[in-house]
Scaffold this motif. Structure first.
Motif, mmCIF file in Angstrom:
data_model
loop_
_atom_site.group_PDB
_atom_site.id
_atom_site.type_symbol
_atom_site.label_atom_id
_atom_site.label_comp_id
_atom_site.label_asym_id
_atom_site.label_seq_id
_atom_site.Cartn_x
_atom_site.Cartn_y
_atom_site.Cartn_z
ATOM 1 N N GLY A 37 -25.560 -26.657 -2.022
ATOM 2 C CA GLY A 37 -26.474 -25.887 -1.189
ATOM 3 C C GLY A 37 -26.354 -24.385 -1.334
ATOM 4 N N ALA A 38 -25.631 -23.916 -2.353
ATOM 5 C CA ALA A 38 -25.407 -22.477 -2.514
ATOM 6 C C ALA A 38 -26.464 -21.884 -3.444
ATOM 7 C CB ALA A 38 -24.008 -22.229 -3.074
ATOM 8 N N ASP A 39 -27.502 -21.280 -2.846
ATOM 9 C CA ASP A 39 -28.487 -20.585 -3.666
ATOM 10 C C ASP A 39 -28.012 -19.156 -3.930
ATOM 11 O OD1 ASP A 39 -28.978 -19.164 -1.311
ATOM 12 O OD2 ASP A 39 -30.845 -20.225 -0.875
ATOM 13 N N SER A 40 -28.778 -18.375 -4.677
ATOM 14 C CA SER A 40 -28.339 -17.040 -5.091
ATOM 15 C C SER A 40 -28.141 -16.110 -3.897
ATOM 16 C CB SER A 40 -29.336 -16.432 -6.077
ATOM 17 O OG SER A 40 -30.625 -16.327 -5.495
ATOM 18 N N GLU A 41 -29.001 -16.223 -2.875
ATOM 19 C CA GLU A 41 -28.850 -15.365 -1.698
ATOM 20 C C GLU A 41 -27.562 -15.692 -0.953
ATOM 21 O OE1 GLU A 41 -32.227 -15.392 0.842
ATOM 22 O OE2 GLU A 41 -33.602 -14.605 -0.687
ATOM 23 N N TYR A 42 -27.264 -16.972 -0.806
ATOM 24 C CA TYR A 42 -26.016 -17.364 -0.136
ATOM 25 C C TYR A 42 -24.811 -16.871 -0.923
ATOM 26 C CZ TYR A 42 -22.103 -20.053 1.542
ATOM 27 O OH TYR A 42 -20.867 -20.398 2.028
ATOM 28 N N ILE A 43 -24.843 -17.028 -2.229
ATOM 29 C CA ILE A 43 -23.717 -16.594 -3.058
ATOM 30 C C ILE A 43 -23.498 -15.093 -2.941
ATOM 31 C CG2 ILE A 43 -22.926 -16.351 -5.453
ATOM 32 C CD1 ILE A 43 -24.338 -19.111 -5.946
ATOM 33 N N ASP A 44 -24.578 -14.319 -2.935
ATOM 34 C CA ASP A 44 -24.448 -12.861 -2.785
ATOM 35 C C ASP A 44 -23.791 -12.500 -1.449
ATOM 36 O OD1 ASP A 44 -25.583 -12.417 -5.241
ATOM 37 O OD2 ASP A 44 -27.584 -11.920 -4.460
ATOM 38 N N ARG A 45 -24.191 -13.164 -0.373
ATOM 39 C CA ARG A 45 -23.614 -12.886 0.943
ATOM 40 C C ARG A 45 -22.142 -13.281 0.987
ATOM 41 N NH1 ARG A 45 -28.274 -15.434 2.767
ATOM 42 N NH2 ARG A 45 -27.066 -17.240 3.464
ATOM 43 N N GLU A 46 -21.837 -14.454 0.455
ATOM 44 C CA GLU A 46 -20.462 -14.941 0.475
ATOM 45 C C GLU A 46 -19.572 -14.055 -0.405
ATOM 46 O OE1 GLU A 46 -17.302 -17.885 1.261
ATOM 47 O OE2 GLU A 46 -18.952 -16.892 2.299
ATOM 48 N N ARG A 47 -20.082 -13.641 -1.555
ATOM 49 C CA ARG A 47 -19.316 -12.751 -2.430
ATOM 50 C C ARG A 47 -19.008 -11.436 -1.711
ATOM 51 N NH1 ARG A 47 -22.893 -11.833 -6.067
ATOM 52 N NH2 ARG A 47 -22.269 -13.342 -7.658
ATOM 53 N N ALA A 48 -19.998 -10.855 -1.070
ATOM 54 C CA ALA A 48 -19.792 -9.589 -0.365
ATOM 55 C C ALA A 48 -18.753 -9.732 0.746
ATOM 56 C CB ALA A 48 -21.116 -9.076 0.203
ATOM 57 N N ALA A 49 -18.813 -10.835 1.475
ATOM 58 C CA ALA A 49 -17.854 -11.064 2.558
ATOM 59 C C ALA A 49 -16.437 -11.196 2.017
ATOM 60 C CB ALA A 49 -18.248 -12.313 3.349
ATOM 61 N N GLN A 50 -16.278 -11.917 0.924
ATOM 62 C CA GLN A 50 -14.941 -12.129 0.372
ATOM 63 C C GLN A 50 -14.414 -10.873 -0.317
ATOM 64 O OE1 GLN A 50 -13.396 -14.575 1.467
ATOM 65 N NE2 GLN A 50 -15.191 -15.644 2.261
ATOM 66 N N LEU A 51 -15.287 -10.073 -0.900
ATOM 67 C CA LEU A 51 -14.842 -8.798 -1.474
ATOM 68 C C LEU A 51 -14.311 -7.863 -0.392
ATOM 69 C CD1 LEU A 51 -17.573 -8.095 -4.180
ATOM 70 C CD2 LEU A 51 -15.111 -8.337 -4.581
ATOM 71 N N GLU A 52 -14.888 -7.920 0.780
ATOM 72 C CA GLU A 52 -14.377 -7.109 1.890
ATOM 73 C C GLU A 52 -12.986 -7.578 2.288
ATOM 74 O OE1 GLU A 52 -13.744 -4.298 4.600
ATOM 75 O OE2 GLU A 52 -15.365 -4.349 3.108
ATOM 76 N N VAL A 53 -12.754 -8.890 2.315
ATOM 77 C CA VAL A 53 -11.416 -9.418 2.583
ATOM 78 C C VAL A 53 -10.435 -8.925 1.528
ATOM 79 C CG1 VAL A 53 -10.001 -11.496 2.758
ATOM 80 C CG2 VAL A 53 -12.290 -11.457 3.774
ATOM 81 N N LEU A 54 -10.841 -8.929 0.259
ATOM 82 C CA LEU A 54 -9.969 -8.458 -0.811
ATOM 83 C C LEU A 54 -9.628 -6.981 -0.654
ATOM 84 C CD1 LEU A 54 -11.460 -10.255 -3.950
ATOM 85 C CD2 LEU A 54 -9.426 -10.864 -2.642
ATOM 86 N N ARG A 55 -10.590 -6.177 -0.256
ATOM 87 C CA ARG A 55 -10.315 -4.745 -0.054
ATOM 88 C C ARG A 55 -9.289 -4.543 1.052
ATOM 89 N NH1 ARG A 55 -15.830 -4.166 -1.763
ATOM 90 N NH2 ARG A 55 -16.645 -4.670 0.286
ATOM 91 N N ARG A 56 -9.434 -5.289 2.142
ATOM 92 C CA ARG A 56 -8.477 -5.165 3.243
ATOM 93 C C ARG A 56 -7.090 -5.627 2.816
ATOM 94 N NH1 ARG A 56 -12.680 -7.583 6.404
ATOM 95 N NH2 ARG A 56 -11.445 -9.488 6.591
ATOM 96 N N ARG A 57 -7.032 -6.705 2.072
ATOM 97 C CA ARG A 57 -5.726 -7.219 1.642
ATOM 98 C C ARG A 57 -5.039 -6.259 0.670
ATOM 99 N NH1 ARG A 57 -5.832 -13.853 1.111
ATOM 100 N NH2 ARG A 57 -5.928 -14.216 3.354
#
Length: 208
Positions: free
Chosen positions: A86-106
């Protein structure tokens, strides 16, 4: 269960990796669970220790099920079944952005005030506490391969055989202690698989 806890798994992995001692290896652990393991292995091998930061991309409605993973640069690995989950391109973009923010904090929390240890020209061992889909490890291997290490090793206590096959294009050597055919979850192979907290990660990396 083959492993009492992560310390036991790390000690067993360190013995399996003994051939890398004396070669000034760099051990890179995938947070959070593998960082205490990486510290044990680095001490046993006389290696440097750092983290390689990646985050899995969770499936829509099921964040624990990985449909891919992202590294700090934003490079993204997607599993063959990402669209079916169920992961379309819009979902992947949102999920990628959210996880990149976690990586920046870590990155800011784990290695404040210094750059990541460079892997260029070195024997590099990437450690995780186990693999399921392998998505996070593939992202980690890709990220470090970009730095042109002399040799790139994946070291894990447990993973299903099919996942190890998926790693082959990204790695020079795989060290895996258990490859059960009836694999369901990494935690099933540990008597104690307690969560590792950020404070323990920071303590393991302090002064390295």
């Amino acid at each position: 269960m083959p492993f009492i806890d992560r310390a036991d798994a790390a000690a067993q992995l360190a013995r399996a990796l003994a051939g890398h001692a004396g070669k000034r290896p760099l051990v890179l652990a995938v947070p959070r669970g593998a960082v205490p393991m990486g510290a044990i292995i680095a001490d046993a091998l006389g290696a440097d220790l750092d983290v390689v930061l990646v985050r899995k991309l969770g499936a829509p409605g099921n964040p624990e099920f990985a449909i891919g993973a992202v590294d700090e640069s934003g490079w993204t690995y997607l599993t063959p079944y990402a669209a079916a989950a169920g992961a379309d391109s819009e979902y992947i973009d949102r999920e990628r952005a959210a996880q990149l923010e976690v990586l920046r904090r870590r990155r800011a929390a784990y290695t404040p005030g210094r750059e990541p240890v460079r892997a260029t020209g070195r024997q590099v061992i990437i450690v995780d506490d186990g693999l399921a889909t392998g998505a996070s490890m593939i992202a980690a291997l890709h990220a470090i391969r970009e730095q042109k290490p002399a040799r790139l090793v994946c070291a894990v206590p447990v993973a299903p055989p099919r996942t190890l096959e998926l790693l082959q294009p990204y790695v020079d050597e795989v060290v895996c202690l258990e490859t059960p055919a009836g694999f369901r979850a990494v935690g099933e192979f540990y008597r104690d698989f307690s969560q590792v907290e950020d404070a323990e990660v920071v303590a393991c990396l302090k002064g390295r």
